[in-house]
Design a protein around this motif. Structure first.
Motif, PDB file in Angstrom:
ATOM      1  N   PHE A 241      -9.615  -5.592   3.850  1.00  0.00           N
ATOM      2  CA  PHE A 241     -11.040  -5.845   4.058  1.00  0.00           C
ATOM      3  C   PHE A 241     -11.662  -6.550   2.859  1.00  0.00           C
ATOM      4  CE2 PHE A 241     -15.527  -4.392   3.969  1.00  0.00           C
ATOM      5  CZ  PHE A 241     -15.952  -5.042   5.117  1.00  0.00           C
ATOM      6  N   ASN A 242     -11.369  -6.073   1.647  1.00  0.00           N
ATOM      7  CA  ASN A 242     -12.003  -6.602   0.444  1.00  0.00           C
ATOM      8  C   ASN A 242     -11.213  -7.720  -0.242  1.00  0.00           C
ATOM      9  OD1 ASN A 242     -14.165  -4.726   0.586  1.00  0.00           O
ATOM     10  ND2 ASN A 242     -12.807  -3.169  -0.251  1.00  0.00           N
ATOM     11  N   GLY A 243      -9.913  -7.772  -0.020  1.00  0.00           N
ATOM     12  CA  GLY A 243      -9.108  -8.800  -0.664  1.00  0.00           C
ATOM     13  C   GLY A 243      -8.450  -8.349  -1.954  1.00  0.00           C
ATOM     14  N   LYS A 244      -8.942  -7.271  -2.568  1.00  0.00           N
ATOM     15  CA  LYS A 244      -8.310  -6.745  -3.782  1.00  0.00           C
ATOM     16  C   LYS A 244      -8.731  -5.301  -3.999  1.00  0.00           C
ATOM     17  CE  LYS A 244     -11.889  -8.803  -6.651  1.00  0.00           C
ATOM     18  NZ  LYS A 244     -12.173  -9.760  -7.707  1.00  0.00           N
ATOM     19  N   ILE A 245      -7.852  -4.551  -4.664  1.00  0.00           N
ATOM     20  CA  ILE A 245      -8.140  -3.165  -5.021  1.00  0.00           C
ATOM     21  C   ILE A 245      -7.540  -2.884  -6.391  1.00  0.00           C
ATOM     22  CG2 ILE A 245      -8.307  -2.218  -2.686  1.00  0.00           C
ATOM     23  CD1 ILE A 245      -5.431  -1.246  -2.957  1.00  0.00           C
ATOM     24  N   VAL A 246      -8.086  -1.886  -7.079  1.00  0.00           N
ATOM     25  CA  VAL A 246      -7.538  -1.421  -8.351  1.00  0.00           C
ATOM     26  C   VAL A 246      -6.974  -0.032  -8.115  1.00  0.00           C
ATOM     27  CG1 VAL A 246      -8.058  -0.805 -10.732  1.00  0.00           C
ATOM     28  CG2 VAL A 246      -9.179  -2.772  -9.693  1.00  0.00           C
ATOM     29  N   THR A 247      -5.693   0.148  -8.446  1.00  0.00           N
ATOM     30  CA  THR A 247      -5.030   1.423  -8.222  1.00  0.00           C
ATOM     31  C   THR A 247      -3.873   1.552  -9.206  1.00  0.00           C
ATOM     32  OG1 THR A 247      -4.011   2.817  -6.526  1.00  0.00           O
ATOM     33  CG2 THR A 247      -3.540   0.478  -6.411  1.00  0.00           C
ATOM     34  N   THR A 248      -3.090   2.616  -9.073  1.00  0.00           N
ATOM     35  CA  THR A 248      -1.945   2.784  -9.967  1.00  0.00           C
ATOM     36  C   THR A 248      -0.790   1.909  -9.496  1.00  0.00           C
ATOM     37  OG1 THR A 248      -1.067   4.634  -8.703  1.00  0.00           O
ATOM     38  CG2 THR A 248      -2.580   5.168 -10.503  1.00  0.00           C
ATOM     39  N   GLU A 249       0.160   1.713 -10.374  1.00  0.00           N
ATOM     40  CA  GLU A 249       1.272   0.814 -10.075  1.00  0.00           C
ATOM     41  C   GLU A 249       2.128   1.328  -8.914  1.00  0.00           C
ATOM     42  OE1 GLU A 249       4.582  -1.732 -12.566  1.00  0.00           O
ATOM     43  OE2 GLU A 249       3.781   0.098 -13.440  1.00  0.00           O
ATOM     44  N   ALA A 250       2.431   2.622  -8.906  1.00  0.00           N
ATOM     45  CA  ALA A 250       3.269   3.187  -7.851  1.00  0.00           C
ATOM     46  C   ALA A 250       2.597   3.072  -6.483  1.00  0.00           C
ATOM     47  CB  ALA A 250       3.578   4.650  -8.160  1.00  0.00           C
ATOM     48  N   ARG A 251       1.309   3.375  -6.433  1.00  0.00           N
ATOM     49  CA  ARG A 251       0.577   3.248  -5.173  1.00  0.00           C
ATOM     50  C   ARG A 251       0.538   1.793  -4.725  1.00  0.00           C
ATOM     51  NH1 ARG A 251      -4.804   6.896  -6.290  1.00  0.00           N
ATOM     52  NH2 ARG A 251      -3.751   8.898  -6.427  1.00  0.00           N
ATOM     53  N   ALA A 252       0.301   0.883  -5.652  1.00  0.00           N
ATOM     54  CA  ALA A 252       0.193  -0.541  -5.320  1.00  0.00           C
ATOM     55  C   ALA A 252       1.484  -1.068  -4.710  1.00  0.00           C
ATOM     56  CB  ALA A 252      -0.170  -1.338  -6.563  1.00  0.00           C
ATOM     57  N   LYS A 253       2.624  -0.620  -5.222  1.00  0.00           N
ATOM     58  CA  LYS A 253       3.907  -1.086  -4.685  1.00  0.00           C
ATOM     59  C   LYS A 253       4.112  -0.612  -3.251  1.00  0.00           C
ATOM     60  CE  LYS A 253       6.250  -1.641  -9.088  1.00  0.00           C
ATOM     61  NZ  LYS A 253       7.318  -1.126  -9.984  1.00  0.00           N
ATOM     62  N   GLU A 254       3.674   0.606  -2.957  1.00  0.00           N
ATOM     63  CA  GLU A 254       3.787   1.116  -1.591  1.00  0.00           C
ATOM     64  C   GLU A 254       2.810   0.397  -0.654  1.00  0.00           C
ATOM     65  OE1 GLU A 254       5.941   3.480  -0.140  1.00  0.00           O
ATOM     66  OE2 GLU A 254       6.976   3.037  -2.008  1.00  0.00           O
ATOM     67  N   VAL A 255       1.589   0.181  -1.119  1.00  0.00           N
ATOM     68  CA  VAL A 255       0.570  -0.486  -0.304  1.00  0.00           C
ATOM     69  C   VAL A 255       0.983  -1.930  -0.027  1.00  0.00           C
ATOM     70  CG1 VAL A 255      -1.808  -1.333  -0.320  1.00  0.00           C
ATOM     71  CG2 VAL A 255      -1.315   0.991  -1.026  1.00  0.00           C
ATOM     72  N   LYS A 256       1.579  -2.573  -1.004  1.00  0.00           N
ATOM     73  CA  LYS A 256       2.002  -3.965  -0.860  1.00  0.00           C
ATOM     74  C   LYS A 256       3.013  -4.113   0.271  1.00  0.00           C
ATOM     75  CE  LYS A 256       3.841  -7.802  -3.487  1.00  0.00           C
ATOM     76  NZ  LYS A 256       4.244  -8.334  -4.764  1.00  0.00           N
TER      77      LYS A 256
END
Length: 171
Positions: free
Chosen positions: A27-42
């Protein structure tokens, strides 16, 4: 060895967290999160975008006549006036695109867009159709790209617990 990260949560909590992060990213195009979460979300987000790119042109347009109630200047229906018939074109999904839309709806949450000018006013809010956004906005943008729809940029360590924070954004 597991095929995914557990992220210190039960399966239902993890699934809900990843769904909300994926929805926020798309929806927003970008988010700030932790590295482990970001890899799963990606992983999840790129799969949804690839699905949208594959099925973006798999629909047919159909002309339909529909009855529409007349409205006054405030947008309220006028009771004494008879309904008008309007002819309009709609997109009718073919079977594989409909399946792709349902697969997306399994992952994505409903999004309500609240404009900043009237924040807090229920009147101007609108529901965003996330699969339609994927098909109509994101899929044409990434049509000639073979994967790699997002990037992870490291920001630094979080002050509270020292976890590595990253910016996950769509390219």
């Amino acid at each position: 060895m597991a095929g995914y990260r557990k992220l210190g949560r039960t399966s239902s909590q993890r699934k809900a967290m990843l769904r909300s992060l994926v929805t926020a990213l798309l929806f927003n195009g970008k988010i700030v999160t932790t590295e482990a979460r970001a890899k799963e979300v990606k992983k999840i987000a790129e799969g949804l975008i690839a699905l949208a790119v594959k099925e973006k042109d798999n629909f047919e347009t159909v002309k339909v006549t529909a009855k529409v109630a007349r409205k006054d200047e405030n947008g309220k229906r006028v009771k004494e006036v008879v309904d008008d018939e309007v002819e309009k074109e709609i997109k009718k999904d073919k079977a594989s695109r409909l399946h792709a839309r349902r697969q997306m709806l399994k992952v994505l949450y409903d999004v309500t867009d609240v404009p900043t000018a009237r924040a807090g006013k229920k009147k101007n809010t609108k529901k965003v159709d996330m699969p339609a956004k994927l098909f109509d906005e994101l899929a044409p943008k990434y049509a000639n790209r073979n994967g790699g729809y997002s990037r992870i940029v490291k920001i630094g360590q979080r002050k509270g617990d020292g976890a590595m924070e990253v910016l996950l954004e769509l390219v």
